[in-house]
Design an enzyme around this catalytic site. Structure first.
Site, PDB file in Angstrom:
ATOM      1  CB  ALA A  88     -38.594  -3.181  12.923  1.00 38.55           C
ATOM      2  N   GLY A  89     -37.548  -1.447  15.412  1.00 38.66           N
ATOM      3  CA  GLY A  89     -37.136  -1.481  16.818  1.00 38.66           C
ATOM      4  C   GLY A  89     -36.376  -0.233  17.217  1.00 38.66           C
TER       5      GLY A  89
ATOM      6  CG  ASP B 257     -38.791   6.139  15.400  1.00 37.31           C
ATOM      7  OD1 ASP B 257     -39.422   6.232  16.469  1.00 37.31           O
ATOM      8  OD2 ASP B 257     -38.892   6.982  14.478  1.00 37.31           O
ATOM      9  CE  LYS B 258     -39.253  -1.819  20.356  1.00 34.84           C
ATOM     10  NZ  LYS B 258     -39.531  -3.213  20.016  1.00 34.84           N
TER      11      LYS B 258
ATOM     12  CG  ASN C  83     -34.659  -7.179  21.750  1.00 31.17           C
ATOM     13  OD1 ASN C  83     -35.869  -7.187  21.989  1.00 31.17           O
ATOM     14  ND2 ASN C  83     -34.170  -7.543  20.561  1.00 31.17           N
ATOM     15  NE  ARG C  84     -35.853 -10.287  30.007  1.00 30.74           N
ATOM     16  CZ  ARG C  84     -34.660 -10.568  30.519  1.00 30.74           C
ATOM     17  NH1 ARG C  84     -33.813 -11.308  29.834  1.00 30.74           N
ATOM     18  NH2 ARG C  84     -34.313 -10.120  31.721  1.00 30.74           N
ATOM     19  CG  MET C  85     -36.909  -4.435  23.361  1.00 30.03           C
ATOM     20  SD  MET C  85     -36.128  -3.644  24.752  1.00 30.03           S
ATOM     21  CE  MET C  85     -36.868  -2.045  24.696  1.00 30.03           C
TER      22      MET C  85
ATOM     23  CG  PHE D 295     -44.208  -6.684  19.739  1.00 30.68           C
ATOM     24  CD1 PHE D 295     -42.982  -6.639  19.100  1.00 30.68           C
ATOM     25  CD2 PHE D 295     -45.170  -7.591  19.263  1.00 30.68           C
ATOM     26  CE1 PHE D 295     -42.689  -7.478  18.032  1.00 30.68           C
ATOM     27  CE2 PHE D 295     -44.897  -8.430  18.195  1.00 30.68           C
ATOM     28  CZ  PHE D 295     -43.650  -8.377  17.582  1.00 30.68           C
TER      29      PHE D 295
ATOM     30  CG  ASN E 104     -42.061  -4.559  12.003  1.00 30.50           C
ATOM     31  OD1 ASN E 104     -42.834  -5.123  12.757  1.00 30.50           O
ATOM     32  ND2 ASN E 104     -40.927  -5.099  11.584  1.00 30.50           N
TER      33      ASN E 104
ATOM     34  CB  SER F 123     -40.855 -10.580  17.665  1.00 24.94           C
ATOM     35  OG  SER F 123     -40.428 -10.415  19.002  1.00 24.94           O
TER      36      SER F 123
ATOM     37  CG  ASN G 108     -38.160 -10.941  22.724  1.00 25.93           C
ATOM     38  OD1 ASN G 108     -37.568 -11.878  23.254  1.00 25.93           O
ATOM     39  ND2 ASN G 108     -37.530 -10.021  21.998  1.00 25.93           N
ATOM     40  CB  THR G 109     -44.779 -11.750  20.852  1.00 27.49           C
ATOM     41  OG1 THR G 109     -44.430 -10.387  21.070  1.00 27.49           O
ATOM     42  CG2 THR G 109     -46.289 -11.890  20.917  1.00 27.49           C
TER      43      THR G 109
ATOM     44  CE  LYS H 158     -37.054  -8.080  11.343  1.00 28.72           C
ATOM     45  NZ  LYS H 158     -36.760  -6.798  11.962  1.00 28.72           N
TER      46      LYS H 158
ATOM     47  CG  ASN I   4     -37.084 -10.371  14.412  1.00 29.73           C
ATOM     48  OD1 ASN I   4     -36.416  -9.850  15.305  1.00 29.73           O
ATOM     49  ND2 ASN I   4     -38.336 -10.039  14.188  1.00 29.73           N
ATOM     50  CB  THR I   5     -33.193 -11.167  17.460  1.00 26.14           C
ATOM     51  OG1 THR I   5     -34.533 -11.429  17.906  1.00 26.14           O
ATOM     52  CG2 THR I   5     -32.994  -9.672  17.388  1.00 26.14           C
TER      53      THR I   5
END
Ligand SMILES: Cc1cc2nc3c(=O)[nH]c(=O)nc-3n(C[C@H](O)[C@H](O)[C@H](O)COP(=O)(O)O)c2cc1C
Length: 336
Positions: A62-63, A65-66, A111-113, A115, A139, A175, A177-178, A217, A246-247
């Site tokens: 995942a990530g 192709d969001k 990364n800290r995209m 979502f 996802n 994740s 980052n949320t 996940k 995940n990361t």
């Protein structure tokens, strides 16, 4: 060899721009070549997992192709399955840029995209438009503005909307980052989530006469005890598979390197051992009752084999592609 030359140029560009640039180039290439490369068919050994048939064991993580914009061209690169997302019920822009950083000396990425995505309705349009007939995992996550108390609703909204179109659905509770998302991995937050998503799956199974597996996940930063508890709950609620991992938030893995102090989750080679270790522990606790999809730091045939040896039925890749290019897909598929 050719990719390593191109990589030199790509690494001169901002990481997020370079990611989009590469995917757009793939679309151009795809428009010129509709036929799958012959190695894919020759090398493919179909795999049964979660009641589905996968063309081979390697999928996109995942990530990449969001929004499901690149399903056709990613499938042509040889992947046995494509996981799109994370998508949320409503579109959201994610964290301010820059939010993606290379740790070149360690083959890592931070990364800290947060979502960034165009929402579940847009993804459905893209899946309908794609001509890929293989496995598409979707996802899903919660919107930034939804409190953790109400997070379950966001997952249920996404499951309800995507159920008919997805081959499997991944519930992303890992994740980093949320804010507070990872708390869904523990205690009653986890059990409530699992109970409610299984209930929804049951309802939709009856409605559409189609069983869509639900996958959880998880993070690589869980202790053995936490993994034991999660495993028990996954078995109890008959979750169909688990993606590990995940990361990681363990920045000691890249300490001293350029960009190591950037906030966010680390992927790529620095994560490799940690995620493989999680797979080994999980595989002991799950006792083959639930399949594991292994992801984290795969950058070679050997590291792909290690994930499988540790207990993964399927594997996924992201950062390894950035560092080693599309030939790695072919090498892995041919050799696992
Ligand atoms: C830029 C980037 C964006 C990501 N976005 C997501 C995401 O939206 N949802 C998710 O579940 N994982 C996401 N991931 C995590 C990957 O799916 C994967 O679990 C992790 O990167 C470890 O695999 P790798 O070492 O092969 O990259 C992202 C990773 C990166 C590098």
């Amino acid at each position: 060899m050719f990719y390593y030359l191109i990589r030199k140029l790509l690494f001169l560009i901002d990481p997020e721009k370079s990611h989009i640039f590469v995917l757009k180039c793939l679309i151009l290439k795809h428009n010129h070549r509709f036929k799958k490369k012959s190695y894919i068919k020759k090398a493919s050994k179909n795999i049964k997992c979660m009641g589905l048939t996968f063309e081979n064991k390697l999928g996109t993580a995942a990530g990449i192709d969001k929004n499901g914009d690149y399903i056709n061209c990613l499938s042509e690169m040889g992947f046995g399955f494509i996981e799109v997302g994370t998508v949320t019920p409503l579109p959201q822009s994610g964290n301010p840029k820059p939010r993606l950083f290379r740790i070149i000396s360690k083959e890592g990425i931070i990364n800290r995209m947060g979502f960034n995505n165009l929402g579940i309705d847009n993804l459905i349009i893209n899946i309908k438009k794609s001509c890929f007939k293989g496995i598409i995992g979707v996802n899903i996550g919660k919107n930034r503005d939804t409190s953790i108390k109400n997070a379950i609703n966001d997952y249920l909204i996404c499951i309800e909307k995507i159920y008919y179109y997805a081959s499997y659905i991944t519930i992303n509770i890992s994740s980093p980052n949320t804010i507070h998302l990872r708390t869904l991995q523990y205690g009653t937050l986890l059990t409530n989530l699992l109970y409610n998503i299984k209930k929804k799956q049951n309802e939709l199974h009856k409605k559409y006469l189609k069983y869509v597996p639900l996958v959880i996940k998880i993070s690589p930063d869980l202790s053995k005890t936490e993994l034991k508890n999660i495993s028990k709950q996954l078995i109890k609620y008959k979750i169909d598979a688990v993606i590990a991992t995940n990361t990681t938030l363990d920045h000691s893995l890249v300490s001293g390197c350029k960009n190591s102090l950037e906030k966010g989750g680390i992927s790529g080679l620095p994560l490799q051992k940690k995620s493989t270790n999680i797979i080994s522990i999980l595989s002991k606790y799950l006792q083959k009752k639930i399949p594991i999809i292994g992801v984290g730091g795969i950058n070679s045939v050997n590291s792909a084999k290690e994930k499988i040896k540790s207990g993964a039925t399927l594997i996924q890749i992201y950062s390894g592609l950035v560092y080693h290019g599309p030939n790695l897909i072919k090498e892995i598929i041919k050799n696992i």
